[in-house]
Design a protein around this motif. Structure first.
Motif, short mmCIF file in Angstrom:
data_model
loop_
_atom_site.label_atom_id
_atom_site.label_comp_id
_atom_site.label_asym_id
_atom_site.label_seq_id
_atom_site.Cartn_x
_atom_site.Cartn_y
_atom_site.Cartn_z
N MET A 1 0.84 -1.14 0.08
CA MET A 1 0.06 0.02 -0.08
C MET A 1 0.89 1.40 -0.14
O MET A 1 0.60 2.36 -0.85
CB MET A 1 -0.80 0.10 1.24
N ALA A 2 2.06 1.24 0.80
CA ALA A 2 2.93 2.44 0.71
C ALA A 2 3.42 2.56 -0.63
O ALA A 2 3.71 3.72 -0.87
CB ALA A 2 3.73 2.48 1.83
N ALA A 3 3.83 1.40 -1.26
CA ALA A 3 4.45 1.56 -2.51
C ALA A 3 3.51 2.04 -3.51
O ALA A 3 3.97 2.74 -4.36
CB ALA A 3 4.99 0.18 -2.92
N ARG A 4 2.05 1.98 -3.35
CA ARG A 4 1.33 2.49 -4.38
C ARG A 4 0.81 4.19 -3.91
O ARG A 4 0.20 4.65 -4.75
CB ARG A 4 -0.28 1.86 -4.26
N VAL A 5 1.50 4.56 -2.92
CA VAL A 5 1.41 6.08 -2.55
C VAL A 5 1.96 7.02 -3.51
O VAL A 5 3.21 6.76 -3.86
CB VAL A 5 1.54 6.31 -1.02
N SER A 6 1.26 7.82 -4.31
CA SER A 6 1.78 8.48 -5.43
C SER A 6 1.68 9.95 -5.14
O SER A 6 1.08 10.40 -3.89
CB SER A 6 1.24 8.11 -6.58
N PRO A 7 2.39 11.04 -5.78
CA PRO A 7 2.20 12.43 -5.61
C PRO A 7 0.86 12.67 -5.74
O PRO A 7 0.45 13.98 -5.22
CB PRO A 7 3.03 13.20 -6.58
N ARG A 8 -0.08 11.80 -6.26
CA ARG A 8 -1.35 12.19 -6.39
C ARG A 8 -2.52 11.73 -5.59
O ARG A 8 -3.65 12.05 -5.36
CB ARG A 8 -2.13 11.67 -8.01
N THR A 9 -1.74 10.92 -4.48
CA THR A 9 -2.40 10.59 -3.41
C THR A 9 -2.94 11.42 -2.35
O THR A 9 -2.22 12.16 -1.95
CB THR A 9 -1.82 9.33 -2.62
N ARG A 10 -4.23 11.47 -2.26
CA ARG A 10 -4.79 12.41 -1.25
C ARG A 10 -5.00 11.81 0.37
O ARG A 10 -5.09 12.32 1.27
CB ARG A 10 -6.13 12.95 -1.67
N ALA A 11 -5.37 10.73 -0.10
CA ALA A 11 -6.09 9.88 1.07
C ALA A 11 -5.69 8.18 1.19
O ALA A 11 -5.93 7.81 0.23
CB ALA A 11 -7.65 9.90 1.54
N VAL A 12 -5.55 7.69 2.23
CA VAL A 12 -5.55 6.21 2.52
C VAL A 12 -6.55 5.81 3.40
O VAL A 12 -6.81 6.50 4.30
CB VAL A 12 -4.22 5.77 2.95
N PHE A 13 -7.49 4.67 3.12
CA PHE A 13 -8.39 4.40 3.94
C PHE A 13 -7.81 2.86 4.37
O PHE A 13 -7.58 2.01 3.78
CB PHE A 13 -9.58 3.84 3.25
N LEU A 14 -7.48 2.95 5.90
CA LEU A 14 -7.08 1.58 6.36
C LEU A 14 -8.34 1.15 7.43
O LEU A 14 -8.54 1.65 8.26
CB LEU A 14 -5.78 1.82 7.21
N CYS A 15 -8.58 -0.06 7.08
CA CYS A 15 -9.57 -0.74 7.98
C CYS A 15 -9.04 -1.66 8.78
O CYS A 15 -8.58 -2.70 8.24
CB CYS A 15 -10.76 -1.54 7.06
N ASP A 16 -8.91 -1.38 10.15
CA ASP A 16 -8.49 -2.54 11.12
C ASP A 16 -9.18 -2.54 12.40
O ASP A 16 -9.13 -1.48 12.99
CB ASP A 16 -6.95 -1.65 11.41
N PRO A 17 -9.68 -3.74 12.70
CA PRO A 17 -9.57 -4.90 11.90
C PRO A 17 -10.29 -4.98 10.73
O PRO A 17 -11.21 -3.94 10.66
CB PRO A 17 -10.21 -5.99 13.04
N ASN A 18 -9.84 -5.82 9.69
CA ASN A 18 -10.59 -5.32 8.37
C ASN A 18 -11.90 -6.24 8.36
O ASN A 18 -12.14 -7.26 8.71
CB ASN A 18 -9.51 -6.07 7.16
N ASN A 19 -12.75 -5.42 7.68
CA ASN A 19 -14.08 -6.04 7.30
C ASN A 19 -13.63 -6.25 5.54
O ASN A 19 -13.47 -5.11 4.86
CB ASN A 19 -15.18 -4.98 7.46
N PRO A 20 -13.98 -7.52 5.20
CA PRO A 20 -14.90 -8.67 5.65
C PRO A 20 -13.90 -10.01 6.11
O PRO A 20 -14.41 -11.24 6.55
CB PRO A 20 -15.42 -9.14 4.43
N THR A 21 -12.49 -9.68 6.04
CA THR A 21 -11.84 -10.84 6.72
C THR A 21 -11.29 -10.84 8.08
O THR A 21 -11.03 -12.11 8.36
CB THR A 21 -10.28 -10.75 5.98
N GLY A 22 -11.66 -9.97 8.94
CA GLY A 22 -11.54 -9.93 10.40
C GLY A 22 -10.20 -9.88 10.79
O GLY A 22 -9.98 -9.87 11.92
N THR A 23 -9.14 -9.76 9.89
CA THR A 23 -7.80 -10.16 10.45
C THR A 23 -7.20 -8.41 10.88
O THR A 23 -7.97 -7.52 10.41
CB THR A 23 -6.96 -10.35 9.31
N ALA A 24 -6.21 -8.29 11.68
CA ALA A 24 -5.79 -7.11 12.12
C ALA A 24 -4.32 -7.03 11.83
O ALA A 24 -3.62 -8.19 11.76
CB ALA A 24 -5.93 -6.84 13.66
N VAL A 25 -3.71 -5.90 11.68
CA VAL A 25 -2.23 -5.66 11.63
C VAL A 25 -1.84 -5.08 13.12
O VAL A 25 -2.76 -5.02 13.97
CB VAL A 25 -1.85 -4.79 10.73
N ARG A 26 -0.44 -4.78 13.27
CA ARG A 26 -0.24 -4.34 14.61
C ARG A 26 0.08 -2.72 14.41
O ARG A 26 0.43 -2.39 13.49
CB ARG A 26 1.31 -5.11 14.78
#
Ligand code: PLP
Length: 355
Positions: free
Chosen positions: A141-166
């Motif tokens: 995801m960080a690699a896909r951030v470009s000069p045009r990127t205005r926002a990132v949406f992070l869902c944690d824990p994630n819907n629909p998979t239920g997983t979490a990051v740290r």
């Protein structure tokens, strides 16, 4: 000639996921929207009835008492708290306040279905980054951030998979992303998260002025039907979001119910503890029968069934278990009452083990 809606709306699906069908005799369990299976506590219901007595009055433009209570609860300035008619209401404020046509919005996929809709309505470009084994791939995801990127949406824990990051992973992500990029941390399920190193968005917001944390009364607090969510962010961001809020968007009944829920938080969180225990027991029961279920830090489970998902969803529906089908991918099943969960084990055994 009919007035033409904005052309960009042609890219927005008139998306109404087909809800599972309930049994006519009322014995179905609603396991498709990640709702709390338990109704509001008596003290909350009492506040709801009291607030209904003044339903002929407008609520406040912004619910000052609720903002103050949340600010105190979280230890943040009142200026940094925004409320909305559900978190999804705040997403619309984000779109209006932060996104210009052509801006890029990065989010993982599959994730919360509101994200592509928010991006498209704003005429922004959606950059979807596949999950890796059901988990946010923050490096990709960080690699896909470009000069045009205005926002990132992070869902944690994630819907629909239920997983979490740290927390440490999000820290590294924030270090890799320019501070001019808004990072929305959607914590709709954080109260169900138990893993060590769990993400605490409010803690991150204190050190990163580009972080906007979103939380909701819909899931752990069991008020999905009243529509109230909130965000915490740097005052420059929260002021912008407030400007774009629908005036009186959070109704007076919802405000009183949310305040009452904060007062009985201990009792509500004891219920959440029960749901977490039931979740872990349900997953263990399914995994013990050879059924693949991702680990979950939420109030739902993800079954990566691929092409079998449709058949299994139909079997569940016939058994009065209304699950959410992701065609060709899997099934998302809300953790319900113990009775519902026991029926889930039996029905999935019938569909997947004995079949
Ligand atoms: C359920 C959910 C919400 C909450 O939406 P509300 O509008 O507050 O009811 C927000 N984000 C995600 C990812 C959800 O699953």
């Amino acid at each position: 000639m009919i007035p033409a809606p904005r052309p960009v709306l042609d890219t927005v699906p008139l998306y109404v996921p087909k809800p599972p069908v309930a049994r006519a005799d009322g014995t179905s369990h609603r396991l498709f929207l990640n709702e709390n299976p338990y109704p509001p506590l008596p003290s909350v219901l009492e506040e709801v009835s009291r607030a209904a007595l003044v339903a002929h009055h407008y609520p406040e433009i912004m619910p000052g008492d609720l903002v103050a209570a949340l600010a105190q609860r979280l230890g943040v300035p009142e200026s940094d708290v925004v409320t909305g008619p559900g978190t999804v209401g705040i997403y619309q404020q984000i779109a209006q306040a932060m996104l210009d046509p052509g801006d890029e919005v990065v989010y993982a996929w599959p994730s919360f279905e509101a994200y592509p809709i928010v991006a498209r309505i704003a005429a922004a470009r959606a950059v979807e980054v596949p999950l890796r084994d059901g988990v946010h791939d923050l490096e990709a995801m960080a690699a896909r951030v470009s000069p045009r990127t205005r926002a990132v949406f992070l869902c944690d824990p994630n819907n629909p998979t239920g997983t979490a990051v740290r927390q440490a992973d999000v820290e590294a992500f924030l270090a890799a992303v320019p501070p001019s990029v808004l990072v929305v941390l959607d914590e709709a399920y954080r109260e169900f998260s138990r893993g060590p190193g769990a993400v605490d968005g409010v803690e991150l917001y204190r050190r990163h002025p580009n972080v906007l944390v979103l939380r909701t009364f819909s899931k752990a607090y069991g008020l999905a039907g009243l529509r109230v969510g909130y965000g915490v962010a740097h005052p420059v961001l929260s002021a912008a979001l407030r400007k774009c809020a629908v005036p009186c968007g959070v109704n007076g009944i919802a405000v009183r119910a949310a305040l009452a829920s904060l007062r009985v938080e201990d009792e509500l969180f004891a219920r959440v503890d029960g749901i977490v225990r039931d979740r872990d027991a349900l997953r263990e029961a399914l995994v013990g029968r050879g059924i693949a279920v991702l680990p979950s830090e939420t109030n739902f489970l993800w079954l990566p069934l691929g092409q079998r998902a449709g058949h299994v969803a139909a079997t569940l529906e016939a058994a009065g278990l209304m699950a959410r089908l992701y065609p060709g991918e899997g099934i998302r099943l809300t953790v319900g009452t113990p009775e519902a969960n026991a029926r889930v084990v039996t029905a999935l055994e019938d569909a997947l083990v004995r079949a």
